[in-house]
Design an enzyme around this catalytic site. Sequence first.
Site, short mmCIF file in Angstrom:
data_model
loop_
_atom_site.label_atom_id
_atom_site.label_comp_id
_atom_site.label_asym_id
_atom_site.label_seq_id
_atom_site.Cartn_x
_atom_site.Cartn_y
_atom_site.Cartn_z
CG LEU A 208 -2.22 -10.86 -4.52
CD1 LEU A 208 -3.32 -11.22 -3.52
CD2 LEU A 208 -1.52 -12.12 -4.98
CB VAL A 209 -0.95 -5.89 -2.23
CG1 VAL A 209 0.31 -5.22 -1.69
CG2 VAL A 209 -1.78 -4.90 -3.03
CG PHE B 122 -7.39 -9.41 -3.95
CD1 PHE B 122 -6.89 -9.65 -5.22
CD2 PHE B 122 -7.55 -10.48 -3.08
CE1 PHE B 122 -6.59 -10.94 -5.63
CE2 PHE B 122 -7.25 -11.78 -3.49
CZ PHE B 122 -6.76 -12.00 -4.77
N GLY B 123 -5.84 -5.09 -3.57
CA GLY B 123 -6.02 -3.65 -3.73
C GLY B 123 -6.93 -3.39 -4.92
CG ASN C 1 -5.22 -0.68 -10.20
OD1 ASN C 1 -6.29 -0.69 -10.80
ND2 ASN C 1 -4.58 0.43 -9.91
CG ASP D 284 -11.30 2.95 -2.43
OD1 ASP D 284 -12.42 2.85 -1.89
OD2 ASP D 284 -10.61 1.97 -2.76
C1 OXW Z 1 0.90 -3.16 3.99
C2 OXW Z 1 2.05 -1.54 2.80
N1 OXW Z 1 -0.03 -3.29 3.05
C3 OXW Z 1 -1.87 -3.15 0.56
C4 OXW Z 1 -2.78 -2.72 -0.39
C5 OXW Z 1 -3.94 -3.43 -0.66
C6 OXW Z 1 -4.18 -4.58 0.04
C7 OXW Z 1 -3.29 -5.05 0.99
C8 OXW Z 1 -2.14 -4.33 1.24
C9 OXW Z 1 -1.47 -4.82 5.01
C10 OXW Z 1 -1.76 -7.24 7.57
C11 OXW Z 1 -3.61 -8.08 9.00
N2 OXW Z 1 -3.49 -9.38 8.37
C12 OXW Z 1 -1.66 -8.59 6.93
C13 OXW Z 1 -2.55 -1.55 -1.14
N3 OXW Z 1 1.94 -2.30 3.87
C14 OXW Z 1 1.11 -1.64 1.80
C15 OXW Z 1 0.09 -2.54 1.97
N4 OXW Z 1 -0.68 -2.42 0.86
N5 OXW Z 1 0.95 -1.00 0.61
N6 OXW Z 1 -0.15 -1.49 0.05
N7 OXW Z 1 -1.38 -6.21 6.61
C16 OXW Z 1 -0.19 -5.61 6.53
C17 OXW Z 1 -0.21 -4.73 5.53
N8 OXW Z 1 -2.17 -5.75 5.70
N9 OXW Z 1 0.84 -3.90 5.13
C18 OXW Z 1 -3.19 -6.99 8.07
C19 OXW Z 1 -2.13 -9.64 7.91
C20 OXW Z 1 -3.92 -10.42 9.32
F1 OXW Z 1 -5.30 -5.29 -0.20
N10 OXW Z 1 -2.33 -0.58 -1.75
#
Ligand code: OXW
Length: 192
Positions: free
Chosen positions: A33-34, A28-29, A31, A149
């Site tokens: 869910l991502v 969750f970002g 704004n 943030d």
């Molecule tokens: C990734 C580009 N995430 C976001 C944002 C907010 C969030 C989540 C992702 C993130 C893994 C380990 N776990 C997943 C925002 N790439 C992104 C992004 N965003 N752009 N926004 N993971 C991979 C990513 N987490 N990649 C971490 C599996 C176990 F809440 N803005």
Amino acid sequence: MAEKGDCLASVYGYDLGGRFTDFQPLGFGVNGLVLSAVDSRACRKVAVKKIALSDARSMKHALREIKIIRRLDHDNIVKVYEVLGPKGSDLQGELFKFSVAYIVQEYMQTDLAHLLEQGTLTEEHAKLFMYQLLRGLKYIHSANVLHRDLKPANIFISTEDLVLKIGDFGLARIVDQHYSHKEDVPELERPS
Ligand code: OXW
């Protein structure tokens, strides 16, 4: 398992048409869910962020975030590929006409919060990441943007090449170039 991912997208109210498949939740970002997805047209994995445009307030937030991320282009900032409307349509600056927008971003393998939890980072990693973090931040500030943030969960890492990128500009603001803190700070006394 494309079907499972596509079902997941519709459960979360993601309606992007047929171009994107294999949806997986990332977190969750600010704004909402991502999800990660595969962009079958560009042949790459992406992160898709859904932004509601249901009322004046969310519209204002969405416009602000989109305006900010569109002015940022740097090696240490998560790249934004496209901003799409309902069913994956082109927005073409007519954001106010729609009830939802999707920000399609570069996919990164993991975030710094996850890497810190694993506890496998070395001092060399810390140096490499700190350098890239400051480089990205210097760029953001030179564009008169404040992230507001910055935390490990908003700092994304490509584990293959150890590239760090700052993400989630949901709380970011553009700063007034003319505003200065100078008047508020007392002069430093010269050491004698
Ligand atoms: C990734 C580009 N995430 C976001 C944002 C907010 C969030 C989540 C992702 C993130 C893994 C380990 N776990 C997943 C925002 N790439 C992104 C992004 N965003 N752009 N926004 N993971 C991979 C990513 N987490 N990649 C971490 C599996 C176990 F809440 N803005």
